[in-house]
Design an enzyme around this catalytic site. Structure first.
Site: not given
Length: 255
Positions: A61, A106, A109, A129
């Site tokens: 992110a 991300g 993911e 994270e």
């Protein structure tokens, strides 16, 4: 554009293009959802490659953007974040992630949303994270544990550590490792092969597997049973069986 969709010979390439690290900011997330939905609708897209370029898949992110958000802002944004990734996971066609360099947070993911993952020898994957005082928020706690099992997923999520391609392969986080310069070519070849297959049967197979993983076995079996019977109404089924009887296995050509 931070994400583009290029289509050729039945294969759609969802390309992340936000140098230098393909950080997944809000605009990129929203564009990803839009193009995933377009790939779903388009009949000329029969398989999809998700690719970040030769150097990096996606490093995660946009931390500076997230740092400016408070609780209220993220309450409003969290669902849209997940929806953008789920749009990729819900493409009813074969999807392969072509992973080069970093696929973190991300980025990891997003790779988890694919049906198959081909990584370069230079790839590094992880869910860091926890090092920010957070947990994965774009599906990582759910898709990673379903893919590699809860204890291995918890190890990666709890520690935030990065794994290189060889360990990712051993964990089942990626499915194939190739030289870094051959990642896109290998992923495109995988997609191109399936783009020539029976589109409705492939959709049925994907939905049956995914539904079964998300629900109880009886529901999964019902979905499988309904799709299996329904495919007997398709031209592809007629073509495939006729070819098998007349020419032998594996020679059918589907429209």
């Amino acid at each position: 554009m931070t994400v583009t969709l290029e289509v050729a010979d039945g294969v759609g390439t969802l390309r992340l293009d936000r140098p230098p690290m393909n950080a997944l900011d809000v605009a990129t997330q929203d564009r990803l959802r839009e193009l995933a939905e377009e790939a779903t609708r388009r009949d000329d897209v029969r398989a999809v490659v998700v690719y970040g370029g030769e150097k990096v898949f996606a490093a995660g992110a946009d931390i500076k953007e997230m740092q400016a958000m408070d609780h209220a802002a993220m309450v409003l944004r969290a669902r849209a974040l997940q929806d953008s990734f789920t749009a990729v996971a819900r493409i009813p066609k074969p999807v392969v992630a072509a992973v080069t360099g970093y696929a973190l947070g991300g980025g990891c993911e997003l790779a988890l949303c694919a049906d198959y993952r081909i990584a370069g020898e230079n790839a590094k994957l992880g869910q860091p994270e926890i090092l920010l005082g957070l947990i994965p928020g774009a599906g990582g706690t759910q898709r990673l544990s379903r893919l590699i099992g809860p204890s291995k997923a918890k190890d990666l999520i709890f520690t935030g550590r990065q794994v290189k391609a060889d360990e990712a392969l051993a964990l089942g986080l990626v499915d194939r490792v190739v030289p870094a310069g051959e990642v896109y070519e290998a992923a495109h070849a995988w997609a191109a092969r399936l783009a020539k297959g029976p589109a409705i049967a492939l959709r049925a197979a994907k939905e049956s597997v995914d539904t079964g993983l998300e629900t109880d076995i009886e529901t999964g079996l019902a979905v499988e049973r309904n799709w299996f019977a329904g495919l007997f109404a398709t031209e592809d089924r007629e073509r495939g069986m006729r070819s098998f009887v007349e020419e032998g296995p594996g020679k059918a050509k589907f429209l």
